[in-house]
Design an enzyme around this catalytic site. Structure first.
Site, PDB file in Angstrom:
ATOM      1  N   ALA A  90       1.335  -1.262  -0.100  1.00 17.04           N
ATOM      2  CA  ALA A  90       0.375   0.222   0.318  1.00 17.04           C
ATOM      3  C   ALA A  90       0.882   1.156   0.042  1.00 17.04           C
ATOM      4  O   ALA A  90       0.322   1.864  -1.072  1.00 17.04           O
ATOM      5  CB  ALA A  90      -0.964   0.316   1.097  1.00 17.04           C
ATOM      6  N   THR A 116       6.295 -10.939  -4.077  1.00 13.53           N
ATOM      7  CA  THR A 116       5.351 -11.170  -5.098  1.00 13.53           C
ATOM      8  C   THR A 116       6.059 -10.655  -6.575  1.00 13.53           C
ATOM      9  O   THR A 116       5.918  -8.986  -6.821  1.00 13.53           O
ATOM     10  CB  THR A 116       3.545 -11.373  -4.815  1.00 13.53           C
ATOM     11  OG1 THR A 116       3.732 -12.025  -2.573  1.00 13.53           O
ATOM     12  CG2 THR A 116       2.653 -11.914  -5.395  1.00 13.53           C
ATOM     13  N   ALA A 172      -3.441   4.111   2.974  1.00 18.19           N
ATOM     14  CA  ALA A 172      -3.074   3.432   1.302  1.00 18.19           C
ATOM     15  C   ALA A 172      -3.944   2.440   1.917  1.00 18.19           C
ATOM     16  O   ALA A 172      -3.645   1.858   2.482  1.00 18.19           O
ATOM     17  CB  ALA A 172      -1.851   3.965   1.090  1.00 18.19           C
ATOM     18  N   LYS A 198       2.332  10.116  16.210  1.00 20.25           N
ATOM     19  CA  LYS A 198       1.778   9.033  15.812  1.00 20.25           C
ATOM     20  C   LYS A 198       1.673   7.636  15.883  1.00 20.25           C
ATOM     21  O   LYS A 198       0.637   6.781  15.619  1.00 20.25           O
ATOM     22  CB  LYS A 198       2.143   9.388  13.820  1.00 20.25           C
ATOM     23  CG  LYS A 198       1.782   7.898  13.136  1.00 20.25           C
ATOM     24  CD  LYS A 198       1.197   8.140  12.816  1.00 20.25           C
ATOM     25  CE  LYS A 198       0.496   7.534  11.420  1.00 20.25           C
ATOM     26  NZ  LYS A 198       0.373   7.035  10.557  1.00 20.25           N
ATOM     27  N   SER A 247      -4.548  -0.135   8.830  1.00 16.31           N
ATOM     28  CA  SER A 247      -4.057  -1.620   8.632  1.00 16.31           C
ATOM     29  C   SER A 247      -3.491  -2.681  10.060  1.00 16.31           C
ATOM     30  O   SER A 247      -3.664  -3.852   9.161  1.00 16.31           O
ATOM     31  CB  SER A 247      -1.889  -0.806   7.822  1.00 16.31           C
ATOM     32  OG  SER A 247      -2.245  -0.681   9.003  1.00 16.31           O
ATOM     33  N   GLU A 282       1.834  -5.512  13.870  1.00 19.10           N
ATOM     34  CA  GLU A 282       2.363  -5.024  13.925  1.00 19.10           C
ATOM     35  C   GLU A 282       1.884  -5.093  15.424  1.00 19.10           C
ATOM     36  O   GLU A 282       2.092  -3.747  16.327  1.00 19.10           O
ATOM     37  CB  GLU A 282       2.753  -4.333  13.434  1.00 19.10           C
ATOM     38  CG  GLU A 282       2.685  -4.268  11.880  1.00 19.10           C
ATOM     39  CD  GLU A 282       3.255  -3.003  11.077  1.00 19.10           C
ATOM     40  OE1 GLU A 282       2.198  -2.279  10.777  1.00 19.10           O
ATOM     41  OE2 GLU A 282       4.070  -2.807  10.620  1.00 19.10           O
TER      42      GLU A 282
END
Ligand SMILES: NC(=O)c1ccc[n+]([C@@H]2O[C@H](COP(=O)([O-])OP(=O)(O)OC[C@H]3O[C@@H](n4cnc5c(N)ncnc54)[C@H](OP(=O)(O)O)[C@@H]3O)[C@@H](O)[C@H]2O)c1
Length: 298
Positions: A16, A38, A129, A180, A249, A261
């Site tokens: 992304a 990939t 994204a 953040k 995400s 994560e």
């Protein structure tokens, strides 16, 4: 274009965030070498109704590269760092700058372990994204990165100059990065409930989020982040003002059954709190739940 095209910039992890940055570079004539896991023939970014395609292949074998580059944008998940170390070894020389496009505040030390010869620069990625099932990536906001005000960051700013991706070099990067992180830590609640931003309109969740953010803020300040009390409310307000279907995400990974994560986004609060003697009772419950959701067993 072959594996040895003359690009001096590589994107490792064209997912992304990596696709968005690769497109931004491509649009200003600096098409990067694409290094992934990939193989794909092209990358496609959806920006509203616009589709932008980068028609270069994603290479999957680090042994094919055979030369170092000036700048690497590293956009694999933190959980994929070790597995991508062969790319860093292949691409990095002593002058290579590695711009880490990952969440967390430990980018420098974690990546430097795998790229000891390179000049690593941490980043705060401010735009969302989303990788789509059809392989394209949907950009959900204006592209913006914050970096510390260092010579390495200047290399990144130069590479993205004139592109759709705004780069801000900040003298208070530590505070930005922790701010953040607080946002990411609170977003982790979505991975536990399997719900999107709309859930923050519940008063019980809002109360829990504020209490958790307060705990995170105490640790952030002890780590040197100069942040005021107002950030707690600002972060909650942002979730509450987001479209109800806006995810994160870590939720996307949870829904896809991928490793989370959790350690760099949530575990760090408990780890750093412990090291500094700061109690983290909410983390002590949330973190094992996230860890087990991510890694099992069971
Ligand atoms: N997405 C967001 O909105 C957002 C916003 C801010 C920050 N971030 C942070 O940005 C980082 C990247 O997130 P993302 O959402 O872009 O992740 P992502 O879409 O999952 O992209 C990761 C990419 O890395 C590739 N990859 C995995 N293992 C690899 C390896 N060994 N070698 C090379 N490439 C490998 C993946 O390949 P496959 O195609 O094979 O999976 C995928 O293309 C994370 O730290 C995330 O927290 C994300």
């Amino acid at each position: 274009m072959n594996a040895l095209n003359d690009s001096s910039i590589a994107v490792v992890g064209p997912g992304a965030i990596g696709t968005a940055v690769a497109v931004a570079l491509h649009e200003v004539g600096r098409t990067p070498l694409l290094c992934g896991r990939t193989h794909r023939d092209r990358l496609t970014l959806e920006d509203g109704d616009r589709l932008v395609t980068v028609s270069v292949p994603v290479w999957v074998n680090p042994a094919q590269v055979g030369r170092t580059v000036d700048l690497v944008f590293l956009a694999v998940k933190a959980t994929q760092l070790e597995a991508s170390a062969a790319w860093l070894a292949a691409l990095c020389g002593p002058d290579t700058v590695v711009c880490v496009l990952q969440n967390g505040v430990e980018q420098l030390e974690r990546v430097a372990l795998h790229a000891p010869r390179a000049r690593v620069v941490p980043t705060v990625v401010w735009f969302p994204a989303q990788a789509r099932p059809n392989g394209s990536v949907r950009l959900r906001g204006d592209m913006r990165l914050s970096l510390p005000n260092t010579p390495e960051a200047g290399v990144v700013a130069e590479a993205l100059q004139g592109s759709r991706c705004r780069v801000e070099l900040s003298a208070s990067f530590t505070a930005l990065a922790w701010r953040k992180l607080l946002q990411n830590a609170a977003a982790g609640l979505m991975a536990l409930t399997h719900r999107r931003s709309g859930m923050f309109s519940r008063s019980d969740i809002a109360e829990l989020a504020l209490a958790y953010l307060g705990e995170c803020l105490a640790v952030a300040r002890a780590e040197g982040a100069e942040l005021g009390d107002e950030v707690l409310r600002e972060i909650l307000d942002k979730f509450q003002a987001s479209p109800a279907d806006m995810g994160t995400s870590i939720l996307t990974d949870r829904e896809a059954g991928r490793p989370l994560e959790w350690d760099v986004r949530n575990g760090i609060i408990a780890r750093r709190g412990r090291a500094r003697g700061i109690p983290t009772p909410i983390s002590d419950i949330l973190v094992p739940l996230l860890a087990a959701a991510s890694d099992g067993p069971g």
